[in-house]
Enzyme design. Structure first.
Site, PDB file in Angstrom:
ATOM      1  N   HIS A   1      -1.996  -2.076  -9.580  1.00  0.00           N
ATOM      2  CA  HIS A   1      -3.030  -1.554  -8.699  1.00  0.00           C
ATOM      3  C   HIS A   1      -4.237  -2.464  -8.766  1.00  0.00           C
ATOM      4  CE1 HIS A   1      -5.725   1.282  -6.755  1.00  0.00           C
ATOM      5  NE2 HIS A   1      -4.639   1.903  -6.347  1.00  0.00           N
TER       6      HIS A   1
ATOM      7  N   ASP B   1       2.543   5.872  -6.133  1.00  0.00           N
ATOM      8  CA  ASP B   1       3.801   5.825  -5.388  1.00  0.00           C
ATOM      9  C   ASP B   1       5.032   5.955  -6.278  1.00  0.00           C
ATOM     10  OD1 ASP B   1       2.766   5.524  -2.799  1.00  0.00           O
ATOM     11  OD2 ASP B   1       2.301   3.434  -3.205  1.00  0.00           O
TER      12      ASP B   1
ATOM     13  N   HIS C   1       0.884  -1.191   0.000  1.00  0.00           N
ATOM     14  CA  HIS C   1       0.000   0.000   0.000  1.00  0.00           C
ATOM     15  C   HIS C   1       0.912   1.229   0.000  1.00  0.00           C
ATOM     16  CE1 HIS C   1      -3.512   2.342   0.580  1.00  0.00           C
ATOM     17  NE2 HIS C   1      -3.844   2.050   1.826  1.00  0.00           N
TER      18      HIS C   1
HETATM   19  N1  ACO Z   1       5.486  -5.849 -10.545  1.00  0.00           N
HETATM   20  C1  ACO Z   1       5.462  -6.967 -11.270  1.00  0.00           C
HETATM   21  N2  ACO Z   1       4.357  -7.732 -11.451  1.00  0.00           N
HETATM   22  C2  ACO Z   1       3.237  -7.325 -10.856  1.00  0.00           C
HETATM   23  C3  ACO Z   1       3.192  -6.161 -10.086  1.00  0.00           C
HETATM   24  C4  ACO Z   1       4.375  -5.407  -9.953  1.00  0.00           C
HETATM   25  N3  ACO Z   1       4.401  -4.289  -9.214  1.00  0.00           N
HETATM   26  N4  ACO Z   1       1.947  -5.997  -9.610  1.00  0.00           N
HETATM   27  C5  ACO Z   1       1.230  -7.039 -10.062  1.00  0.00           C
HETATM   28  N5  ACO Z   1       2.014  -7.834 -10.806  1.00  0.00           N
HETATM   29  C6  ACO Z   1       1.598  -9.061 -11.489  1.00  0.00           C
HETATM   30  C7  ACO Z   1       1.492 -10.215 -10.523  1.00  0.00           C
HETATM   31  O1  ACO Z   1       2.725 -10.907 -10.396  1.00  0.00           O
HETATM   32  C8  ACO Z   1       0.422 -11.046 -11.171  1.00  0.00           C
HETATM   33  O2  ACO Z   1       1.002 -11.742 -12.268  1.00  0.00           O
HETATM   34  P1  ACO Z   1       0.545 -13.239 -12.623  1.00  0.00           P
HETATM   35  O3  ACO Z   1      -0.910 -13.133 -12.940  1.00  0.00           O
HETATM   36  O4  ACO Z   1       1.398 -13.600 -13.777  1.00  0.00           O
HETATM   37  O5  ACO Z   1       0.809 -14.036 -11.383  1.00  0.00           O
HETATM   38  C9  ACO Z   1      -0.520 -10.009 -11.771  1.00  0.00           C
HETATM   39  O6  ACO Z   1       0.276  -8.847 -11.980  1.00  0.00           O
HETATM   40  C10 ACO Z   1      -1.696  -9.642 -10.871  1.00  0.00           C
HETATM   41  O7  ACO Z   1      -1.172  -9.330  -9.582  1.00  0.00           O
HETATM   42  P2  ACO Z   1      -2.032  -9.402  -8.254  1.00  0.00           P
HETATM   43  O8  ACO Z   1      -1.106  -9.502  -7.099  1.00  0.00           O
HETATM   44  O9  ACO Z   1      -3.111 -10.407  -8.373  1.00  0.00           O
HETATM   45  O10 ACO Z   1      -2.741  -8.022  -8.265  1.00  0.00           O
HETATM   46  P3  ACO Z   1      -3.364  -7.310  -6.997  1.00  0.00           P
HETATM   47  O11 ACO Z   1      -4.541  -6.586  -7.459  1.00  0.00           O
HETATM   48  O12 ACO Z   1      -3.563  -8.204  -5.838  1.00  0.00           O
HETATM   49  O13 ACO Z   1      -2.151  -6.361  -6.599  1.00  0.00           O
HETATM   50  C11 ACO Z   1      -0.838  -4.630  -5.853  1.00  0.00           C
HETATM   51  C12 ACO Z   1      -2.175  -5.010  -6.490  1.00  0.00           C
HETATM   52  C13 ACO Z   1      -0.743  -5.258  -4.469  1.00  0.00           C
HETATM   53  C14 ACO Z   1      -0.801  -3.139  -5.701  1.00  0.00           C
HETATM   54  C15 ACO Z   1       0.318  -5.127  -6.758  1.00  0.00           C
HETATM   55  O14 ACO Z   1       0.208  -4.572  -8.041  1.00  0.00           O
HETATM   56  C16 ACO Z   1       1.690  -4.848  -6.158  1.00  0.00           C
HETATM   57  O15 ACO Z   1       2.185  -5.626  -5.342  1.00  0.00           O
HETATM   58  N6  ACO Z   1       2.346  -3.701  -6.544  1.00  0.00           N
HETATM   59  C17 ACO Z   1       3.612  -3.345  -5.991  1.00  0.00           C
HETATM   60  C18 ACO Z   1       3.410  -2.591  -4.677  1.00  0.00           C
HETATM   61  C19 ACO Z   1       2.819  -1.210  -4.898  1.00  0.00           C
HETATM   62  O16 ACO Z   1       3.280  -0.451  -5.727  1.00  0.00           O
HETATM   63  N7  ACO Z   1       1.812  -0.881  -4.074  1.00  0.00           N
HETATM   64  C20 ACO Z   1       1.165   0.416  -4.103  1.00  0.00           C
HETATM   65  C21 ACO Z   1      -0.225   0.341  -4.678  1.00  0.00           C
HETATM   66  S1  ACO Z   1      -0.952   1.951  -4.776  1.00  0.00           S
HETATM   67  C22 ACO Z   1      -1.336   2.312  -3.171  1.00  0.00           C
HETATM   68  O17 ACO Z   1      -1.688   1.483  -2.396  1.00  0.00           O
HETATM   69  C23 ACO Z   1      -1.182   3.683  -2.748  1.00  0.00           C
END
Ligand code: ACO
Length: 376
Positions: free
Chosen positions: A259, A313, A220
């Site tokens: 996201h 972010d 987050h």
């Molecule tokens: N880098 C690389 N791959 C990613 C990323 C990333 N930042 N985010 C998602 N993916 C990929 C996952 O590996 C997954 O791939 P797969 O289907 O081949 O396994 C796919 O995208 C879907 O990912 P999920 O985890 O199911 O997506 P979710 O909706 O749960 O995740 C989240 C959202 C937690 C924000 C995720 O994108 C992440 O971890 N991002 C990095 C952390 C981040 O930047 N957080 C800030 C969010 S904005 C905020 O809260 C203010």
């Protein structure tokens, strides 16, 4: 009634008139006003008024709101001593969470939950949290806290209290834009946390304390610090390709991307990208922006098809660095701003409350024998 959605994905759990997100088209509006309009034309104080009243103030209302906020800048007596007693190597997010919780002890009526009382407490928390962060940061540097300056707006006063030096107008405006763009964002994890807590008719301090705890997680708000650590690990723009590809091959996440709601570029990232570029050029940090932009292009090539784009972010890291903030103050900055959104949602929840109490699918055994302890 038995629908199960891991992580509550796609579940509508509340109604709000505060902010609207269209994740497919990359739109964010506060009370119907596009975030880009507010970032370019509004101030943080005006945006807070908008979120709490669901309309823009007129001149008199904004002046009254601003002066009320400024009149509350000074922390309650005893809080500065409390902050001074904190270990200097504590993480600022833990300090902020603990100190917001402590504020309840200085409120003669901490449990008052009328909408009016909630608004009053929100204004206090919004006014006090910059003082908490600044006093702690100065204390750990062996410096005395700086008395807030009520002639300054929210952003200018915070930067002044942090550095004991009046900030330039450009820095104040940049910081204000960060505050505006981070102020609210639908039913994100920390806002949901705040609404869940207040739905028991607990209290504003507990709701905001819980929300701060949620925000600090690396999935987050904590991601902005992760972005900066990543930029520090990449020596130069030409190293970005190998770095990002290596992470993707190892199935590691690139902080500041992806996201739950946006499957297009987060509009806040668009605003902050412009700001980051300008600030990076002005402060001799062009390489930081160039590295960020290179990462964005690689990610666009590699994972945009999966709907993974920069989130709020990503460029806020470069922006905060250029403003002169230490790495571990990045997430607290998010919190200072998001207090506006959390409070707005708590007030909205109180006005039409229903206890949050979802159900759970039990997947354990039934009719299990109770085995006496000496037989296990
Ligand atoms: N880098 C690389 N791959 C990613 C990323 C990333 N930042 N985010 C998602 N993916 C990929 C996952 O590996 C997954 O791939 P797969 O289907 O081949 O396994 C796919 O995208 C879907 O990912 P999920 O985890 O199911 O997506 P979710 O909706 O749960 O995740 C989240 C959202 C937690 C924000 C995720 O994108 C992440 O971890 N991002 C990095 C952390 C981040 O930047 N957080 C800030 C969010 S904005 C905020 O809260 C203010």
């Amino acid at each position: 009634m038995t629908t199960f959605s891991k992580g509550l994905e796609g579940i509508v759990a509340a109604e709000t008139a505060i902010s609207y997100i269209d994740g497919t088209n990359g739109i964010l509006e506060y009370v119907g006003i596009p975030i880009g309009e507010l970032a370019s034309k509004s101030t943080f104080e005006e945006t807070v008024y908008l979120l709490w009243n669901q309309r823009l103030p007129n001149k008199g209302e904004l002046a009254a709101f601003t002066s009320d906020l400024r009149a509350r800048y000074s922390l309650p007596a005893g809080m500065l001593e409390r902050i001074a007693g904190v270990p200097t190597d504590a993480e600022p997010m833990h300090v902020l969470r603990t100190m917001v919780s402590a504020l309840s002890m200085y409120d003669p009526n901490p449990n008052e939950n009328t909408v009016e009382a909630a608004r009053d407490k929100s204004l206090n928390i919004l006014a006090w949290t910059p003082s908490i962060v600044a006093a702690f940061d100065r204390g750990r540097r062996g410096l005395e806290p700086v008395t807030p300056d009520t002639s300054l707006g929210f952003s200018a006063n915070f930067l002044y209290m942090l550095n004991d030096k009046k900030p330039t107008e450009a820095m104040v405006r940049a910081f204000d834009i960060c505050m505006i763009t981070h102020a609210d964002h639908g039913l994100n994890n920390s806002t949901f946390t705040a609404r869940v807590i207040i739905s028991t008719l607990s209290d504003m301090y507990s709701a905001i304390t819980g929300a701060i705890g949620s925000l600090r997680g690396p999935l987050h708000g904590g991601a902005n610090e992760g972005v900066m650590k990543m930029l520090n690990e990449i020596d130069s723009v030409s190293d970005a390709e190998a770095y990002v590809m290596g992470k993707l091959e190892r199935k590691e996440r690139i902080m500041g991307f992806g996201h739950r709601v946006y499957k297009a570029k987060d509009p806040r990232a668009t605003e902050l990208m412009t700001l980051a570029k300008q600030l990076a050029d002005d402060t001799g940090n062009a390489d930081l922006y160039e590295k960020s932009h290179a990462i964005e292009l690689i990610m666009e090539r590699e994972v945009a098809a999966k709907g993974i784009y920069p989130n709020v972010d990503f460029y806020s890291a470069t922006t905060y660095h250029c403003i002169g903030l230490k790495l571990d103050l990045f997430t607290p900055m998010f919190a200072l701003s998001r207090i506006a959104g959390w409070s707005g949602h708590v007030i909205e929840q109180l006005a039409d409350n229903r206890l949050f109490r979802p159900t759970v699918n039990y997947v354990g055994p039934h009719d299990a024998p109770y085995i006496p302890i000496d037989k296990r």
